[in-house]
Scaffold this motif. Structure first.
Motif, mmCIF file in Angstrom:
data_model
loop_
_atom_site.group_PDB
_atom_site.id
_atom_site.type_symbol
_atom_site.label_atom_id
_atom_site.label_comp_id
_atom_site.label_asym_id
_atom_site.label_seq_id
_atom_site.Cartn_x
_atom_site.Cartn_y
_atom_site.Cartn_z
ATOM 1 N N MET A 66 -79.729 -1.266 -1.275
ATOM 2 C CA MET A 66 -79.981 -2.591 -1.833
ATOM 3 C C MET A 66 -81.071 -2.483 -2.893
ATOM 4 S SD MET A 66 -81.992 -5.603 0.283
ATOM 5 C CE MET A 66 -81.594 -5.022 1.888
ATOM 6 N N LYS A 67 -80.794 -3.122 -4.035
ATOM 7 C CA LYS A 67 -81.831 -3.204 -5.069
ATOM 8 C C LYS A 67 -82.339 -4.631 -5.039
ATOM 9 C CE LYS A 67 -80.288 -0.182 -8.776
ATOM 10 N NZ LYS A 67 -79.633 -0.290 -10.078
ATOM 11 N N ILE A 68 -83.621 -4.783 -4.917
ATOM 12 C CA ILE A 68 -84.147 -6.143 -4.790
ATOM 13 C C ILE A 68 -85.452 -6.282 -5.534
ATOM 14 C CG2 ILE A 68 -85.354 -5.654 -2.615
ATOM 15 C CD1 ILE A 68 -84.529 -8.514 -1.770
ATOM 16 N N LYS A 69 -85.577 -7.448 -6.154
ATOM 17 C CA LYS A 69 -86.859 -7.791 -6.773
ATOM 18 C C LYS A 69 -87.016 -9.299 -6.688
ATOM 19 C CE LYS A 69 -89.623 -7.878 -10.874
ATOM 20 N NZ LYS A 69 -90.005 -9.240 -10.502
ATOM 21 N N THR A 70 -88.214 -9.723 -6.394
ATOM 22 C CA THR A 70 -88.464 -11.165 -6.384
ATOM 23 C C THR A 70 -89.614 -11.445 -7.349
ATOM 24 O OG1 THR A 70 -89.955 -10.883 -4.543
ATOM 25 C CG2 THR A 70 -87.721 -11.573 -4.018
ATOM 26 N N ILE A 71 -89.702 -12.706 -7.737
ATOM 27 C CA ILE A 71 -90.820 -13.102 -8.588
ATOM 28 C C ILE A 71 -92.102 -12.919 -7.790
ATOM 29 C CG2 ILE A 71 -91.916 -15.025 -9.765
ATOM 30 C CD1 ILE A 71 -89.121 -16.281 -9.959
ATOM 31 N N GLY A 78 -73.042 0.563 -3.321
ATOM 32 C CA GLY A 78 -71.984 1.168 -2.514
ATOM 33 C C GLY A 78 -71.159 0.120 -1.797
ATOM 34 N N MET A 79 -71.075 0.249 -0.484
ATOM 35 C CA MET A 79 -70.229 -0.631 0.315
ATOM 36 C C MET A 79 -70.929 -1.926 0.694
ATOM 37 S SD MET A 79 -67.318 0.806 0.749
ATOM 38 C CE MET A 79 -66.558 0.225 2.253
ATOM 39 N N GLU A 80 -72.188 -2.040 0.354
ATOM 40 C CA GLU A 80 -72.949 -3.229 0.768
ATOM 41 C C GLU A 80 -72.424 -4.483 0.088
ATOM 42 O OE1 GLU A 80 -77.324 -1.091 1.249
ATOM 43 O OE2 GLU A 80 -76.809 -2.155 -0.578
ATOM 44 N N LYS A 81 -72.645 -5.576 0.735
ATOM 45 C CA LYS A 81 -72.350 -6.880 0.124
ATOM 46 C C LYS A 81 -73.634 -7.698 0.179
ATOM 47 C CE LYS A 81 -67.904 -6.219 -0.253
ATOM 48 N NZ LYS A 81 -67.370 -5.884 -1.577
ATOM 49 N N THR A 82 -73.911 -8.418 -0.903
ATOM 50 C CA THR A 82 -75.187 -9.154 -0.907
ATOM 51 C C THR A 82 -75.205 -10.232 0.166
ATOM 52 O OG1 THR A 82 -74.287 -10.565 -2.614
ATOM 53 C CG2 THR A 82 -75.735 -8.797 -3.331
ATOM 54 N N SER A 102 -66.880 -14.700 -3.120
ATOM 55 C CA SER A 102 -67.738 -14.690 -1.937
ATOM 56 C C SER A 102 -69.110 -15.219 -2.327
ATOM 57 C CB SER A 102 -67.867 -13.253 -1.415
ATOM 58 O OG SER A 102 -68.329 -12.441 -2.450
ATOM 59 N N PRO A 103 -69.820 -15.740 -1.330
ATOM 60 C CA PRO A 103 -71.135 -16.276 -1.655
ATOM 61 C C PRO A 103 -72.135 -15.181 -2.014
ATOM 62 C CG PRO A 103 -70.725 -16.452 0.686
ATOM 63 C CD PRO A 103 -69.453 -15.963 0.078
ATOM 64 N N TYR A 104 -73.264 -15.610 -2.551
ATOM 65 C CA TYR A 104 -74.327 -14.689 -2.948
ATOM 66 C C TYR A 104 -75.121 -14.285 -1.717
ATOM 67 C CZ TYR A 104 -78.603 -13.299 -5.515
ATOM 68 O OH TYR A 104 -79.694 -12.643 -6.013
ATOM 69 N N MET A 105 -75.512 -15.288 -0.914
ATOM 70 C CA MET A 105 -76.290 -14.985 0.291
ATOM 71 C C MET A 105 -75.907 -15.947 1.406
ATOM 72 S SD MET A 105 -80.100 -14.195 -1.088
ATOM 73 C CE MET A 105 -80.793 -13.889 0.519
ATOM 74 N N ASN A 106 -76.167 -15.511 2.622
ATOM 75 C CA ASN A 106 -75.931 -16.337 3.804
ATOM 76 C C ASN A 106 -77.169 -16.333 4.684
ATOM 77 O OD1 ASN A 106 -73.349 -17.421 3.717
ATOM 78 N ND2 ASN A 106 -72.442 -15.428 4.195
ATOM 79 N N HIS A 107 -77.322 -17.413 5.414
ATOM 80 C CA HIS A 107 -78.422 -17.443 6.382
ATOM 81 C C HIS A 107 -78.031 -18.421 7.465
ATOM 82 C CE1 HIS A 107 -82.430 -16.930 7.905
ATOM 83 N NE2 HIS A 107 -82.665 -18.243 7.867
ATOM 84 N N MET A 108 -78.438 -18.134 8.694
ATOM 85 C CA MET A 108 -78.122 -19.061 9.767
ATOM 86 C C MET A 108 -79.363 -19.320 10.604
ATOM 87 S SD MET A 108 -75.229 -19.019 12.693
ATOM 88 C CE MET A 108 -76.134 -18.089 13.856
ATOM 89 N N ILE A 109 -79.543 -20.573 10.975
ATOM 90 C CA ILE A 109 -80.622 -20.926 11.894
ATOM 91 C C ILE A 109 -79.942 -21.390 13.178
ATOM 92 C CG2 ILE A 109 -82.588 -22.438 12.269
ATOM 93 C CD1 ILE A 109 -82.572 -22.547 9.043
ATOM 94 N N PRO A 110 -79.913 -20.586 14.187
ATOM 95 C CA PRO A 110 -79.056 -20.845 15.353
ATOM 96 C C PRO A 110 -79.407 -22.164 16.041
ATOM 97 C CG PRO A 110 -79.989 -18.644 15.424
ATOM 98 C CD PRO A 110 -80.677 -19.352 14.341
ATOM 99 N N SER A 111 -78.385 -22.773 16.580
ATOM 100 C CA SER A 111 -78.476 -24.020 17.361
ATOM 101 C C SER A 111 -79.334 -25.066 16.662
ATOM 102 C CB SER A 111 -78.991 -23.762 18.771
ATOM 103 O OG SER A 111 -80.341 -23.390 18.736
ATOM 104 N N SER A 112 -79.059 -25.271 15.368
ATOM 105 C CA SER A 112 -79.751 -26.351 14.668
ATOM 106 C C SER A 112 -78.773 -26.980 13.681
ATOM 107 C CB SER A 112 -80.975 -25.826 13.917
ATOM 108 O OG SER A 112 -80.539 -25.139 12.774
ATOM 109 N N GLN A 113 -79.181 -28.070 13.110
ATOM 110 C CA GLN A 113 -78.398 -28.696 12.043
ATOM 111 C C GLN A 113 -79.263 -28.690 10.793
ATOM 112 O OE1 GLN A 113 -75.357 -30.348 11.564
ATOM 113 N NE2 GLN A 113 -74.694 -29.253 13.409
#
Lengths: 453, 498
Positions: free
Chosen positions: A1-6, B46-50, B316-327
């Motif tokens: 992963m290549k990452i940079k943040t402000i 490589g095989m990673e997905k953001t 596909s989306p850029y990033m995902n995040h989940m906060i379990p058992s919340s709205q």
């Protein structure tokens, strides 16, 4: 992963010590600056309102003025803070502009002092209705005030020239010892001689005003009571051409920057701008006055002219504009007979019938004195904004609004209606006659043009 | 060179202006090399997905300063939470549904004030800086200052659930269950405008930062665009098939993202009102936001999805995040930071989204590092340059531009109505009315006698005679005016049935 943040370091943006200036980075990306136009417009509107709020054109009068009307003002082209004025009772006063006090005054002529001019040798030359021309030594730093205390003093008088007729006007050559007078005849004089060098009259009428060109120095112009404007050349020692207009010209003034351009103040409520190379039409008409224009003067920058009028107002025009930029008046000022720009183009002097010499700002909202860089930048920015948004209706309304004396306002309204109906009439005549030509406003007032053979 | 006008002097001036403008644009472009900071990014190798990267793995990779900005606040009693960042991104205002409001500097963790209002809090909003904030409570909207002192109760804003603030116009806008959109000038305290939407309770409201037009989402799937000077919407967009759940507009005013209850997520071009792209959310989205650099965050159920679809279609989306058992209640990108703030039913969490924020701020516009003195000066200047509410239009550059249409088309609606000739038929009708001298024409007399509900031959005959008389009059009038008689198209074929 290549990452940079402000990740900004606050050290680069927050001053460490309180003597340090905080850095203010700029980013000119338009999406960071929304409502650019609307915000500029708002700033321009505020600037215009502030300009009108700060507009205080009248500075004050010089000393206690004269006892009679002021009909001549002489300015020295080489110094800024001294002027001389001559009045209807023949008294000449010499003023210090820094203190706005009179340095000395003396009775120079019996009857009116009609012409006053500063010679290149810093002496004062005056002419009057008593058929004399007098040369005064006043521009001397060592001169003591007491000498001039008494009225009708002859101390300081260097020379008297005796003429054959009452003089109406005089003007001095830029650097030679020559001067020219107007009256029943138009005469060229040499300061070192007591009789006129030559008579340049063309026609038999009275000459009311003469004016030397200060750049093309051997040319001068005169206006006479036969409604004519005559140009002369002293190299050929003769007049060159004559223009006859529909009404009399009261004053003349050469443009100090464009030697071939001069302005004339006409009895027909307008001032005209002429190009001496082609006088078949005037190059501009300055309208707005509601009575005869008595005097006209160019700003030393050549960009503006100031006119004084019998309607008791002073107007300032842009050199190429048809209508006035500003109008000055006070309750007590009577018919204005003479107006002059100061040599730094920042002030205006006016002499009027009731005897006061008034000092005005050329730009009503400008203030003298040193300005901080910030203030100067702000004023420049505001000027630019006003120029850019000057045509927006609200801004234009505020910028153009002036309080006028009721008489002038009423006269202006009546004049507007008159002109409209005249125009309508001319239009109708043109429509219903076969060969009636349209005559432009700039040549309407010209009756005829003659060249000297 | 272009020729603008026949007037040579004017032409020269315009050319000079044009050249100045071009030079200004070029030199402004050249200043880009002076920008100090670089924008963030996240790239897969490589095989990673953001979209597979978790926050934990990201926190390990980024620098310490950024890692510190990732935090969670556990506030389980008063949720779900809504939140708002101040314009320079330095302060965070949170509002729990059950009455918990707090304002704090989120990077230093310095609390300005914390309030327990004991009444429902629907929305919170900072005003022009961090000194004042507005809270939409159970019945009214209140304005508090930084210390938490109640300054104003805006009694005109009843039952508001949504708040927004137009910083250049100093207008606080509210909408809610009453279906009214209200504009309140906070610098003078005047209610500038109130518009009845007539579309029921407003579902969501956001401003277009580019032209200050308010976008309102309604239960019938419409998004309406409002300005204070117009009592009707400037535009109506049918954005989705169910109620509109959330919407957001990006900072240059080109794109609008609308999330609907029909589980769609649509991208609109709001300069020419066209749908560009359509995506879906697995369940109804609760909140949508667009960052400075054009990343779109969508909160649905316990999930947050960040998309990068403003410039091109994404699979596909850029990033995902989940906060379990919340709205998820609200997500907001922090101005000038790579951080997404997220208010949910169990508190607040701050999520790192590389590439979201504008790296280079303009200190004379909004300055995240401003001192108290600078803040005060900015406040005074912005009040001096306050824009008038009636300057809000769809095109913000309309001021000072020349209307190039012909003068006849430039007239107002009223002038145009007066200019347009009335219907030709009406005019004739008026003209061919017989001069009413008296009631005693023979025909009329006869007709009057027979005025009863009986149809007999004579009445019919008189009727026909009257009709004929009228026709003749019309023909005579037409002839005198030079109007050609209308040709009957059926003349040839059906004429015989006359």
């Amino acid at each position: 992963m290549k990452i940079k943040t402000i990740s900004r370091s606050s050290d680069t943006y927050v001053p460490v010590r309180n003597t340090q200036e905080s850095s203010l980075p700029r980013n000119l990306d338009p999406s960071l600056h929304p409502f650019e136009r609307a915000r500029e417009y708002t700033k321009a509107l505020t600037a215009t309102k502030l300009e009108r709020m700060f507009a205080q054109p009248f500075i004050g009068q010089l000393g206690n003025g004269h006892r009679d009307g002021v009909y001549s003002i002489a300015k020295n082209f080489r110094t800024v803070n001294r002027i001389a004025t001559g009045s209807g009772d023949g008294v000449i006063k010499y003023w210090d502009l820094t203190t706005r006090d009179e340095l000395y005054s003396f009775k120079a002529h019996y009857g009116m002092c009609s012409g006053l001019v500063v010679t290149p040798t810093h002496k004062l030359l005056s002419c009057g209705h008593d058929k004399t021309i007098k040369l005064w030594k006043v521009y001397d730093e060592n001169f003591e005030k007491e000498e001039y205390e008494s009225e009708s003093s002859t101390q300081g008088l260097e020379k008297t020239f005796l003429g054959e007729h009452a003089f109406q006007s005089l003007d001095h050559h830029y650097n030679d010892t020559l001067f020219v007078t107007g009256g029943a005849t138009i005469n060229l004089w040499d300061v070192n001689r007591s009789r006129p060098v030559s008579d340049l009259s063309w026609g038999a009428d009275n000459i009311t005003t003469v004016r030397f060109n200060q750049t093309e120095t051997s040319v001068f112009a005169s206006a006479g009571s036969d409604n004519s404007l005559i140009l002369y050349d002293i190299r050929t020692n003769s007049p060159t051409q004559k223009i006859k207009t529909s009404m009399r010209s009261n004053a003349l003034c050469w443009n100090p920057m464009e030697a071939y351009v001069f302005a004339s103040a006409s009895e027909d409520h307008n001032a005209y701008l002429w190009d001496m190379r082609n006088m078949s039409r005037s190059i501009n008409v300055f309208k707005d006055h509601v009575s005869a224009v008595m005097d006209v003067d160019f700003s030393p920058t050549g960009q503006e002219i100031v006119t004084g009028s019998y309607d008791k107002t002073i107007r300032i025009f842009g050199y190429r504009k048809g209508h006035s930029r500003d109008i000055y008046h006070t309750k007590r000022m009577q018919h204005v007979f003479i107006t002059k720009f100061s040599m730094d183009s920042k002030y205006i002097f006016s002499g009027s019938d009731e005897g006061n010499v008034r000092l005005w700002r050329a730009k009503a909202n400008e203030r003298a004195g040193p300005k901080s860089t910030r203030l100067r930048n702000k004023l420049e920015y505001d000027e630019k904004l006003k120029e850019r948004y000057g045509n927006m209706p609200e801004i234009r309304r505020i910028q153009r609004h002036r309080h006028l004396p009721a008489v002038v306002k009423k006269a202006g309204e009546i004049k507007r209606i008159e002109i409209e109906s005249q125009k309508r009439r001319e239009n109708n005549e043109r429509r219903h006659s076969k060969n009636k030509q349209y005559k432009s406003e700039r040549e309407k007032h010209i009756v005829g043009q003659v060249h000297k053979q | 060179m272009a020729v603008y006008s026949k007037d040579r002097k004017l032409n020269a001036n315009l050319k000079r202006l044009d050249q100045q403008h071009k030079d200004a644009v070029r030199s402004a472009k050249n200043t880009e090399i002076l920008l100090q900071e670089d924008a963030g990014f996240l790239e897969a190798e490589g095989m990673e997905k953001t979209y597979k990267f978790t926050q934990d793995s990201i926190v390990k990779e980024v620098d310490q300063a950024t890692a510190n900005k990732r935090f969670e606040l556990k506030l389980e009693e008063f949720g779900p939470y809504t939140l708002d960042y101040s314009r320079n991104g330095r302060d965070l205002l949170i509002g729990g549904k059950k009455g918990h409001v707090a304002s704090f500097d989120w990077r230093l963790g310095k609390l300005d004030c914390e309030l327990h209002l004991n009444e429902t809090v629907h929305a919170v909003k900072y005003l022009h800086n961090n000194q004042y904030f507005a809270v939409a409570q159970k019945k009214y909207v209140f304005i508090y200052d930084k210390t938490g002192m109640e300054l104003h109760r805006l009694k005109q804003h009843i039952d508001s659930t949504l708040l927004d603030f137009l910083p250049y116009h100093f207008l606080l806008t509210s909408a809610g269950n009453t279906g009214f959109l209200k504009y309140h000038d906070v610098s003078t305290g005047e209610l500038v405008a109130e518009h009845r939407t007539k579309l029921g309770p407003t579902q969501c409201m956001r401003q277009n930062p580019w032209n200050a037009v308010m976008h309102l989402g309604h239960a019938n799937g419409q998004v309406t665009l409002w300005s204070p000077s117009m009592p009707t919407p400037l535009a109506k967009i049918l954005a989705c098939r169910g109620p509109v759940r959330a919407l957001a507009v990006n900072r240059d005013g080109r794109h609008m993202v609308v999330a609907g209850a029909d589980k769609t997520l649509k991208l609109w071009d709001i300069r020419n009102f066209k749908e560009i792209d359509s995506y879906y959310t697995p369940t109804q989205a609760n909140t949508v936001d667009i960052s400075d650099k054009g990343l779109v965050s969508v909160g649905w159920g316990p999930h947050i999805t960040v998309w990068n679809f403003l410039k091109s279609h994404q699979n596909s989306p850029y990033m995902n995040h989940m906060i379990p058992s919340s709205q998820i209640q609200t997500t907001r990108f922090v101005p000038f930071e790579d951080i997404l703030g997220c208010g949910h039913s169990k508190g607040i969490s701050s999520v790192i989204v590389p590439g979201a924020g504008e790296a280079n701020f303009d200190a004379l516009e909004v300055n995240p590092y401003e001192t108290a003195k600078q803040r005060q000066q900015t406040e005074v200047l912005s009040l001096l340059n306050k824009l008038q509410p009636d300057m809000i239009t769809l095109d913000p550059n309309v001021i000072g531009s020349v209307d190039k249409r012909a003068p006849s088309k430039r007239l107002t609606a009223k002038d145009l109505a007066e200019l347009q000739p009335s219907q030709p038929g009406q005019e004739i009708e008026k003209k061919i009315k017989p001069e009413v001298k008296g009631k005693n024409s023979t025909v009329r007399k006869a007709k009057r006698k027979l005025r009863q509900n009986v149809i007999n031959e004579r009445a019919k005959r008189i009727e026909r005679a009257l009709e004929k008389e009228k026709l003749l009059r019309k023909q005579k009038h037409d002839f005198s005016k030079g109007i050609q008689p209308e040709k009957d198209v059926l003349e040839g074929a059906l004429g015989r049935f006359k």
